[in-house]
Each structure stands twice: as C-alpha cells, then as structure tokens.
Design a protein around this motif. Structure first.
Motif, PDB file in Angstrom:
ATOM      1  N   ALA A   1      -9.186  -1.738   7.612  1.00 46.70           N
ATOM      2  CA  ALA A   1      -8.562  -0.845   8.591  1.00 46.70           C
ATOM      3  C   ALA A   1      -7.853   0.316   7.902  1.00 46.70           C
ATOM      4  O   ALA A   1      -7.954   1.468   8.354  1.00 46.70           O
ATOM      5  CB  ALA A   1      -7.582  -1.637   9.454  1.00 46.70           C
ATOM      6  N   LEU A   2      -7.124   0.042   6.827  1.00 46.69           N
ATOM      7  CA  LEU A   2      -6.461   1.126   6.105  1.00 46.69           C
ATOM      8  C   LEU A   2      -7.478   2.116   5.537  1.00 46.69           C
ATOM      9  O   LEU A   2      -7.247   3.330   5.525  1.00 46.69           O
ATOM     10  CB  LEU A   2      -5.596   0.558   4.984  1.00 46.69           C
TER      11      LEU A   2
ATOM     12  N   ASP B   1      -7.669   5.088  -2.196  1.00 46.48           N
ATOM     13  CA  ASP B   1      -8.510   3.922  -2.464  1.00 46.48           C
ATOM     14  C   ASP B   1      -7.920   3.031  -3.553  1.00 46.48           C
ATOM     15  O   ASP B   1      -7.958   1.797  -3.456  1.00 46.48           O
ATOM     16  CB  ASP B   1      -9.909   4.370  -2.866  1.00 46.48           C
ATOM     17  N   ALA B   2      -7.386   3.644  -4.602  1.00 44.53           N
ATOM     18  CA  ALA B   2      -6.777   2.848  -5.664  1.00 44.53           C
ATOM     19  C   ALA B   2      -5.549   2.103  -5.162  1.00 44.53           C
ATOM     20  O   ALA B   2      -5.263   0.986  -5.604  1.00 44.53           O
ATOM     21  CB  ALA B   2      -6.403   3.748  -6.843  1.00 44.53           C
ATOM     22  N   ALA B   3      -4.796   2.710  -4.223  1.00 43.40           N
ATOM     23  CA  ALA B   3      -3.619   2.037  -3.649  1.00 43.40           C
ATOM     24  C   ALA B   3      -4.032   0.796  -2.870  1.00 43.40           C
ATOM     25  O   ALA B   3      -3.340  -0.239  -2.899  1.00 43.40           O
ATOM     26  CB  ALA B   3      -2.853   3.006  -2.750  1.00 43.40           C
ATOM     27  N   ILE B   4      -5.157   0.860  -2.170  1.00 41.05           N
ATOM     28  CA  ILE B   4      -5.628  -0.321  -1.442  1.00 41.05           C
ATOM     29  C   ILE B   4      -6.020  -1.413  -2.428  1.00 41.05           C
ATOM     30  O   ILE B   4      -5.747  -2.601  -2.210  1.00 41.05           O
ATOM     31  CB  ILE B   4      -6.807   0.068  -0.527  1.00 41.05           C
ATOM     32  N   GLN B   5      -6.659  -1.017  -3.546  1.00 40.83           N
ATOM     33  CA  GLN B   5      -7.016  -2.026  -4.547  1.00 40.83           C
ATOM     34  C   GLN B   5      -5.770  -2.681  -5.144  1.00 40.83           C
ATOM     35  O   GLN B   5      -5.715  -3.910  -5.304  1.00 40.83           O
ATOM     36  CB  GLN B   5      -7.851  -1.374  -5.644  1.00 40.83           C
TER      37      GLN B   5
ATOM     38  N   TYR C   1       0.836  -1.201   0.000  1.00 41.16           N
ATOM     39  CA  TYR C   1       0.000   0.000   0.000  1.00 41.16           C
ATOM     40  C   TYR C   1       0.873   1.255   0.000  1.00 41.16           C
ATOM     41  O   TYR C   1       0.628   2.208  -0.773  1.00 41.16           O
ATOM     42  CB  TYR C   1      -0.916  -0.005   1.220  1.00 41.16           C
ATOM     43  N   ARG C   2       1.892   1.298   0.817  1.00 50.89           N
ATOM     44  CA  ARG C   2       2.720   2.496   0.898  1.00 50.89           C
ATOM     45  C   ARG C   2       3.550   2.695  -0.368  1.00 50.89           C
ATOM     46  O   ARG C   2       3.830   3.827  -0.762  1.00 50.89           O
ATOM     47  CB  ARG C   2       3.624   2.410   2.128  1.00 50.89           C
TER      48      ARG C   2
END
Length: 801
Positions: free
Chosen positions: A340-341, A279-283, A268-269
């Motif tokens: 959670a993120l 949101d796109a980073a979580i995907q 994610y980071r």
C-alpha cells in the motif's frame, strides 16, 4: 513492491473469500464449554437421565391471582407440562401438579384435585408451591448438544412463557440465562462499536496523520478478522466453538492491526525523514519494523498457546481464534502495508496533516527522553515507589473468591434475572440446584444395604451447607430422618405416595441416586465446599457427583492441574523468543517480571471493582455477587499479557538499536523510550477507546473484560514502561547486555559490508515534520546526534543496523 498491485488485489480477493467462507459462523457457535468433557461431573450428568433428575436446564415460575390448586389453573398447568414433554429434547418435567414426569409418560395429576388433598398428598411436590398457593414452579431438563439445547430453548420459551390462561409464566435457569446472555451480548457489542467508531477514527487520524495511512490498520484488521472467521467456521466442523471466540477475534484483530500498521508506518516515516528514498525506506521499514512484528506475533501466540492445554473447549476455542487472528494480522501487515505504501507513492505515504502540531527538536529535548533521564538519576527511589504502587493495587487479589457466572451477569431488569430473584424469594428450595450423588451399580435391595444407605444419607444431611437429602430410604434434614421409607409400607397415603415416588426416581439400572440440596447460589464457593465435603464422606461404594457445584469443583481442579504446565510453556517460549530477539539473558527476564507485576496489579484492581463493587458509578451498574468469575479473567489477563508484551518488544527493539550506537545504557534507554513511547501510547489510546466502549455493556462479563484490559494498558503505559523499565535498566547497567561468549554474534569487519541499503552521502536531511505524536524526531536525526556524540562507534552501530 514489484507486485504491489497484485498483492493488494489478492488481499481483496482473499477478504471476500474469507467473508463468504465464514458468513454463517455466528449461527454455528455455542454458548458453553465450561466443563471438561472428561470431568467426573460431566460423565455423571449423562447417567442422571436414567433417574429423571439432576439440575434443571430452565425453571418456569408460575403466578396466578387465585390459587394454583384451582381447577382452571390445574388444567392450564397440565397443558403446559404436556407441551413441554412433546418436545423431543425434553427429558423430564418436575412440576407441582404432576410431580416428576419423564418424556413418553402422560402428564397426569400427582395429587388429588381438591386443594386440601393437594397440600397433603405428596411431600416431594410441596417445595414447588408457595404456602399461599399463588405461585408454583416447574423444572425442565433437556438433553442433547449445546446447540440442540439452545434450539429447544428457542422453541419452547416463547410458547410456554407469558400469559397462559389464568397463569402468568416466567422463565429462568442456566439454559434461559445463556440464551439471553448471547442475545444481550450481540446488542451490547453493536452499541459498543457505535460508541467506539468515532473515537477510534479520530485517534487513528491523529496517530497516522492522514486518511490514507489511517485506513491501513482498518484494512489489515478487516482481512485478519475475515480470515479468522473462516478459520472458526472450519473449526466448527471439527469441534464445538464458543460464541465468545467471535468477540475475541474482533477485539484482538483490531488491536493487532493498529499495532503492526503503526510500527511499520512509523519506521517508514523515520527513514524518509532521514533522507532515505521512498523505495529504500520501505525496505528498511521491513528489515527493522518487520522484525518487530514477527517477534511480537510469536510472543503473543506463545501466550495464547497456553490456553490450549486446558481441557475446556471454551478456552481452547478462544485460543484458536486468537492464534488465527494474530497470525493473519502479522502476515497481512507484512504484505499489505509495504504494498500500500508503494502504491500511495512518496507524497501521500509521507503526508502528515498534523505535522505542525507535533513537537520538534533534538531527541534530547523530547519529553519521554527527559522523563527517562530523570528516572535514571534516582532509579532506587522510582523503582521502590513503583513497586509499592503495584503492590497496593494487587492487594485486593488476596481476597478473591472464584465462582462461575449465572443470570446475575445480566441487567437487573432482564426477565431471566428478575424471575430468578422472585424464585429465590418465593421458592428457595426449588431455586437451589442439588448435588447429585450416584452410587454406581449399587442397589439398596437388602435390609443391610438399606441400613447403610440410611446412615450415609443422615451423614450427608448433617454436612455444613446441606439443606436436605432425598433418596430411596426417605427424606433427611440436619442428620435426622423426617420421612422414613422402609421396605414395606402400610400406613398413611402421604407416606405411601411419597416413598413410591422416591423409589421410582432414585433407583435405576445405573445405581442409586442421592440428591443433596445445597446453597441457592449453585456456582458459588459454598456449593463447591459442600461438593468437596460430599466427596470425602464415607460411602457404601465409590460415588460420582454431578450438578453445578460439582461442575465448579471439577473446573477448578482441571485448571489447577494444567495451570503450572501452561504457565511454564508461556514463560519458556517468551524467554526463548525474547532472548533470541534481544541477544541478552537479563532483558527477557526483566520483561517477563515487569509484565507479571503489571498483571498482578490488574488482577487486584479487577477484584476490587467487580467482586467488591467499587466504582460502579464510573464503569456502569452491575450486580455484585461477592465472587469473581473463574474463566473470564483468564481471557482478560491473556489479552493484557499479549498487548503488554507487544509494547515491550517495541521498546526493547528501540533501546537495543540506540545501544548499538552509543554503548551507553542510560542514553540508549532514554532514546529508546523517546522513540517507542509515542507509538505504544497511540496504540494504547486506540485500544482503550474500544475497551471503554465495552464497559458500557449491560453484561458484567463483557464489562469485566473491557475494564480489566483497559486498566492493564493504563498501568503499562503510565507506570511500567516510562518509570519502572528505565529504573531497572539503570540499576542493571552492563548486565542488561551480558551474554555468554559462545552466544555473542560476530561483528562485521567493515560497516559498509553490513548495511543492507546505503544511505545518501552527506549529512542527514533535517526532518520536515514529525511522523507521529509524542515529540519523536526521525530516526536519522537521532542517529546523527548520537553519532556526533559517540564518534566512530556510532557509525559502526549504524552499519550493523
């Protein structure tokens, strides 16, 4: 992300539900399960109750200032035997004062009351008394399930040990040792948790960079461990479950929670550092890091599945516990971490308190990148050097001598251990457990049969390691009869009493019992060799064996019989999973060989430390027995294999991603190591901190697990992954990526069509800080650098990703 709050609430509710369902699981677990129920020794052990013989469950060692033949000592001894026989789980008691007494029979003196007559009346009780008369022993046998035996020991020992009138009574034996082992292991684990907790919290804070992120693996681990306890509680209603399954659940749950949370948060980071929206980073985290979590859990699960093939519920219950906690850790990580993120938001999810402390710069300037490129310039030298080091570490394994643990795994100051040492010193004949030989449905009721039994007993007493033999026809030592019992007796009182006792104890409806006295170490290699010799010795009928030495021989046979199938299952499942994951034929084989080299070196180090007794000043004091436990190292090696393969999956995924951009094995391997090494080193540091805390335990088997798995992780993170893997990748070259043409995936026609989430237009935004320790830049920066060097191929690889 749409249902993030509902997911977190559901996880909380499930944790509470799991905790309620498994709150009493520790009281339902049992300490045992080392012998298969179908083993010949286990079947024969049940028939031994008809003879009133066999290996005792615990032994009472009785001291007095005067003599055990004194009237007050004799009266107190008879009261002790009566109290023992009053318990409904006691089968029989064999004491100096009473001889062998079965439950339901009054505890009457076996010898006359005068000391002189007591010494001479019954030769069968003299091995239970020292020559000076200050010490005697009582052998107690129990029946029932492991839980019922543990309950009987808990009831009886507080009542019959300690100061008893003129007597001072101590207890030892297998049942007493298992009771103390279970209690001591709980105390050791609590101490280890207190030691490890501060170190783990500090390492998690450093690895994740913020308190919120550091709490994620703890939350994932809490849900997984609570769920695994509920699973174990359900299993206890179907089968017996080992108490060590609870310890394995906690250790594996924490390790997997740290690994999976770290992999996901790091991805994610990296996406955020590349300028991808929250949101796109979580995907993207789930499409890449989530795949790693699933494959890693599947590989570890396949390794644990191999334990299910062994017919020992000790190993099977550990396998079920491990499978449950790994599956739950993966599922919870894939659900809780993205939720959670998403709830934390962009600012708190990406916070890194130690950003300024981490190394920054292009990927080519990272320490792991530079190490990998240095290794791949001299792959032959590094590869041969690494293999020589692993070979040197593995050499002690050649001298491994396997046995089973006894009371010597406890601290030397433990009452059970000190009583056992005194028993071996004062009454060695009572300390050694006999090999019980049963001639089923065969009675020496005719002169010819008595002659056959006499010849058989003489032959057994002459075997190497046999101290003596007792049966219906007499007592034998070194191939000769020291007391013969013919069919009719008219001579001395000693002979009549002894032979009558032998006839009563060694004949039953089940057949005839021959007791072969063996070495003092019941579960040692000498006893196993004697059991094998007894099995191949000619006998009047086909015999059945029981006793500790026969049990160890049966365990070795069961493991040797199933080990090829278990190994084949683990190898085939691992190769298949890694083959699908890497889309390569060579990389799975390479990964498996690297792990085997690592585990062999780890096994050698384990033997060098615990069997030969080195480094006790570092790992803590323990009793050197000259043998290696047969079952505990299997658990340790299984844990080490799973963790090592977990790191291998991570490394292969990063190398594969880099190769998709560069089509250059050397650069891809260096970039993959630079991306993966900070993750698996941080994970290994956390797990090693927990394992080294286990090394402070006073129980040798727990110390062995902690030190062995920690040694495996050190070998893996310091030698295998950073040195041998790059060397082998460089030597293999394009062979790493070769697959038959029929198995090659079709490539997308346009890069845009394959990209699941579009990146923002323009060049990647520079990473404001590094997400994790180890000098790793964001994935977007790495891809930008590789793309500028690789041209259009880089963009095409990015679209594929």
């Amino acid at each position: 992300m749409r249902w993030r709050r509902a997911v977190l609430l559901l996880a909380t509710a499930l944790t509470l539900l799991f905790a309620l369902a498994g709150y009493d699981v520790s009281g339902r677990l049992v300490n045992g399960g080392f012998v298969p129920d179908s083993a010949p020794s286990a079947v024969t052990h049940k028939t031994m109750e008809g003879f009133g013989g066999g290996a005792p469950d615990f032994v009472l060692l009785i001291h007095t200032r005067g003599t055990v033949d004194a009237p007050d000592a004799r009266r107190t001894g008879l009261r002790l035997v009566s109290r023992l026989l009053a318990d409904h789980h006691v089968t029989d008691v064999d004491s100096y004062w009473t001889g062998a007494v079965r439950r339901g029979t009054p505890a009457t003196p076996a010898t006359p009351a005068t000391p002189a007559a007591a010494v001479a009346a019954n030769a069968l009780t003299q091995h239970l008394r020292t020559r000076d008369g200050h010490t005697a022993a009582a052998l107690v046998r129990l029946h029932g399930s492991p839980g019922e035996v543990r309950g009987a020991v808990d009831r009886l020992l507080p009542e019959v040990t300690g100061r008893q009138g003129p007597l001072r009574v101590g207890a030892t034996g297998q049942a007493a040792a298992l009771r103390d082992l279970e209690d001591q292991s709980e105390r050791d684990l609590r101490t280890a948790e207190l030691i490890a907790a501060p170190a783990v919290l500090i390492l998690l804070l450093w690895a994740f960079g913020s308190l919120w992120a550091a709490l994620l693996p703890l939350a994932v681990g809490a849900v997984a461990v609570a769920g695994a306890m509920a699973v174990l509680r359900a299993l206890t209603t179907l089968t017996e479950v080992s108490v060590f399954a609870l310890n394995l659940t906690t250790a594996v749950g924490l390790a997997m929670a740290v690994d999976y949370s770290l992999f996901l948060v790091a991805r994610y980071r990296e996406e955020r550092a590349a300028g991808v929206p929250h949101d796109a980073a979580i995907q993207r985290m789930m499409t890449t890091g989530g795949r790693i979590v699933v494959v890693s859990a599947a590989v570890i699960g396949s390794a644990l599945t191999g334990l299910l093939l062994f017919p020992l519920y000790f190993l099977r219950s550990l396998a079920w516990a491990g499978l449950a906690v790994v599956a739950l850790a993966a599922a919870v990580a894939l659900l809780v971490v993205p939720a959670a993120l998403s709830c934390l938001g962009e600012r708190r999810a990406g916070a890194d308190w130690f950003a300024r402390r981490r190394l920054r710069g292009p990927v080519e300037r990272g320490r792991w990148y530079r190490l990998a490129t240095s290794v791949m310039r001299r792959p032959v030298v590094v590869g041969i050097g690494g293999l020589l080091v692993l070979t040197a570490l593995a050499l002690p394994f050649r001298s491994a001598v396997f046995g089973l643990s006894d009371e010597r795994v406890l601290p030397r100051t433990a009452p059970v251990a000190s009583t056992a040492r005194a028993l071996r010193a004062d009454l060695p004949a009572a300390a050694g457990s006999p090999i019980d030989v049963v001639l089923p449905h065969w009675q020496a009721d005719r002169p010819q049969r008595r002659s056959e039994l006499d010849a058989y007993a003489r032959h057994l007493s002459a075997l190497p390691g046999a101290a003596g033999v007792r049966t219906v026809t007499g007592i034998y030592v070194s191939g000769r009869s020291v007391m013969s019992c013919p069919a009719a007796l008219t001579d001395s009182l000693v002979r009549r009493v002894t032979c009558a006792d032998l006839a009563d104890r060694h004949r039953a409806a089940a057949g005839t019992w021959v007791a072969v006295s063996g070495p003092p170490a019941a579960y040692g290699p000498a006893g196993t060799q004697l059991a094998r010799s007894v099995r191949v010795t000619g006998s009047p009928v086909a015999v059945r064996l029981a006793g500790p030495a026969a049990e160890l021989s049966d365990i070795e046979a069961a493991i040797a019989r199933q080990l090829p199938y278990a190994a084949a299952l683990v190898i085939l499942c691992t190769l298949a999973l890694l083959g699908v994951f890497t889309r390569s034929l060579f990389l799975p084989v390479k990964a498996l060989l690297m792990n085997l080299f690592s585990l062999t070196a780890t096994a050698g180090g384990m033997v060098w430390v615990f069997q030969e007794g080195h480094l006790r000043s570092w790992v803590g004091e323990f009793t050197v027995t000259g043998t290696t436990d047969l079952l505990t190292p299997m658990v340790a090696i299984c844990l080490a294999f799973g963790l090592s393969m977990d790191y291998e999956v991570l490394l292969l995924s990063r190398i594969g991603e880099a190769h998709a951009h560069t089509r250059d094995t050397v650069r891809a391997t260096a970039a993959g190591l630079q991306a993966a090494a900070p993750l698996f080193t941080a994970s290994a540091a956390v797990v090693i901190a927990v394992l080294l805390a286990l090394a402070s335990a006073d129980i040798t088997v727990i110390k062995l697990i902690g030190v062995t798995v920690a040694l495996s992780l050190l070998i893996d993170t310091l030698l295998i992954r950073p040195l041998l893997v790059p060397a082998v990748m460089a030597l293999a070259g394009n062979v790493n990526w070769w697959v038959p043409s029929g198995f090659r995936p079709r490539r997308p026609t346009t890069p845009a069509a394959a990209a699941p989430v579009p990146r923002p237009a323009g060049p990647p935004t520079p990473a404001p800080s590094e997400p994790l320790a180890g000098g790793q830049r964001g994935a977007g920066d790495q891809q930008g650098a590789i793309s500028r060097e690789g041209g259009p191929a880089g963009r095409q690889g990015e679209g594929q990703r």
